[in-house]
Scaffold this active site. Structure first.
Site, PDB file in Angstrom:
ATOM      1  N   GLY A  54      16.914   3.447   7.315  1.00  0.00           N
ATOM      2  CA  GLY A  54      16.062   2.444   7.900  1.00  0.00           C
ATOM      3  C   GLY A  54      14.791   2.319   7.356  1.00  0.00           C
ATOM      4  O   GLY A  54      14.779   2.521   6.161  1.00  0.00           O
ATOM      5  N   CYS A  55      13.629   1.984   8.018  1.00  0.00           N
ATOM      6  CA  CYS A  55      12.401   1.855   7.684  1.00  0.00           C
ATOM      7  C   CYS A  55      11.995   3.009   6.886  1.00  0.00           C
ATOM      8  O   CYS A  55      11.865   4.224   7.568  1.00  0.00           O
ATOM      9  CB  CYS A  55      11.481   1.475   8.529  1.00  0.00           C
ATOM     10  SG  CYS A  55       9.665   1.169   8.259  1.00  0.00           S
ATOM     11  N   PHE A  56      11.458   2.800   5.769  1.00  0.00           N
ATOM     12  CA  PHE A  56      11.146   3.982   4.858  1.00  0.00           C
ATOM     13  C   PHE A  56       9.910   4.766   5.487  1.00  0.00           C
ATOM     14  O   PHE A  56       9.642   5.807   4.966  1.00  0.00           O
ATOM     15  CB  PHE A  56      11.244   3.967   3.491  1.00  0.00           C
ATOM     16  CG  PHE A  56      10.582   2.648   2.618  1.00  0.00           C
ATOM     17  CD1 PHE A  56       9.298   2.139   3.701  1.00  0.00           C
ATOM     18  CD2 PHE A  56      10.780   2.052   1.815  1.00  0.00           C
ATOM     19  CE1 PHE A  56       8.728   0.898   2.883  1.00  0.00           C
ATOM     20  CE2 PHE A  56       9.958   1.246   1.180  1.00  0.00           C
ATOM     21  CZ  PHE A  56       9.232   0.421   1.827  1.00  0.00           C
ATOM     22  N   TRP A  57       9.091   4.188   6.118  1.00  0.00           N
ATOM     23  CA  TRP A  57       7.821   4.823   6.428  1.00  0.00           C
ATOM     24  C   TRP A  57       7.988   6.126   7.098  1.00  0.00           C
ATOM     25  O   TRP A  57       7.607   7.177   6.903  1.00  0.00           O
ATOM     26  CB  TRP A  57       6.915   4.044   7.532  1.00  0.00           C
ATOM     27  CG  TRP A  57       6.540   2.851   6.598  1.00  0.00           C
ATOM     28  CD1 TRP A  57       6.402   2.524   5.350  1.00  0.00           C
ATOM     29  CD2 TRP A  57       5.763   1.584   7.493  1.00  0.00           C
ATOM     30  NE1 TRP A  57       5.729   1.296   4.995  1.00  0.00           N
ATOM     31  CE2 TRP A  57       5.583   0.625   6.241  1.00  0.00           C
ATOM     32  CE3 TRP A  57       5.669   1.050   8.526  1.00  0.00           C
ATOM     33  CZ2 TRP A  57       5.013  -0.786   6.371  1.00  0.00           C
ATOM     34  CZ3 TRP A  57       5.187  -0.138   8.981  1.00  0.00           C
ATOM     35  CH2 TRP A  57       4.939  -0.999   7.792  1.00  0.00           C
TER      36      TRP A  57
END
Length: 211
Positions: A54-57
């Site tokens: 998902g969101c890589f952050w």
């Protein structure tokens, strides 16, 4: 309903993907948190793994906080567009997923331990989404770099898939494939949650333990 419509969850074909560009996106030389090299060549003995959650952050932070990890960085992979920008990846016209590249010392942390973080750190049954983040860029993925990683990833998917089934979840949709070219994301994405501690983190597991 997705703001972008159903096409955001449909993989683009190679012939319809954005062409991209020849020049690479420039990123810092060193890791903002670990002060290690952000890009190869890494020190002798390091191995490299690649995960899409998902969101890589939030996914990147999960791994840089793990002992034995030498360096982490975020980027785009698994698609067709050369040197894509974040905006292009968000358009779902590149085929890429947001991913974390993890350089680790196998003498200190095993690939199996990283797989545990991967499986327990997100929901691998959601297809082209992760929570409220919808689109092909948020698909679950493991891109292996050695035959040993391939075998471990496939075995872990089978085992965790059975655990999820017993817990009432659907089938795993994780893409497991050989690692292709990794395109580093823009500098402001690298170690984003260290620079912006209150920033968005979309990580959320199923609550089902691995192993």
């Amino acid at each position: 309903m997705s703001l972008w419509g159903p096409s955001k969850t449909v993989m683009v074909s190679a012939d319809k993907a954005l062409p991209g560009r020849a020049s690479e996106i420039r990123v810092p030389e060193r890791h903002y948190v670990l002060d290690t090299l952000l890009k190869p060549p890494f020190p002798v003995g390091m191995e490299v793994a690649c995960f899409g959650m998902g969101c890589f952050w939030g996914a990147e932070r999960l791994f840089w906080k793990t002992g034995g990890v030498y360096s982490t960085s975020v980027g785009y992979t698994g698609g067709f567009t050369l040197n894509p920008t974040y905006e292009e990846v968000c358009s779902a016209q590149t085929g890429h997923t947001e991913a974390v590249l993890v350089a680790f010392d196998p003498a200190e942390v095993s690939y199996t331990a990283l797989l545990r973080l991967f499986w327990e750190g997100h929901n691998p049954t959601q297809g082209m989404r992760q929570g409220n983040d919808i689109g092909t860029q948020y698909r679950s993925a493991i891109y292996w770099t050695t035959p040993e990683q391939q075998a471990a990833a496939e075995a872990s998917a089978k085992a965790y898939g059975e655990a999820l089934r017993r817990a009432g979840f659907g089938a795993i949709t994780t893409e497991i494939a050989p690692a292709g070219r990794f395109y580093w994301a823009e500098g402001y994405h690298q170690q984003y949650l260290a620079k912006e501690p209150g920033g968005y983190c979309g990580l959320g597991g199923t609550g089902v333990r691995y192993g």
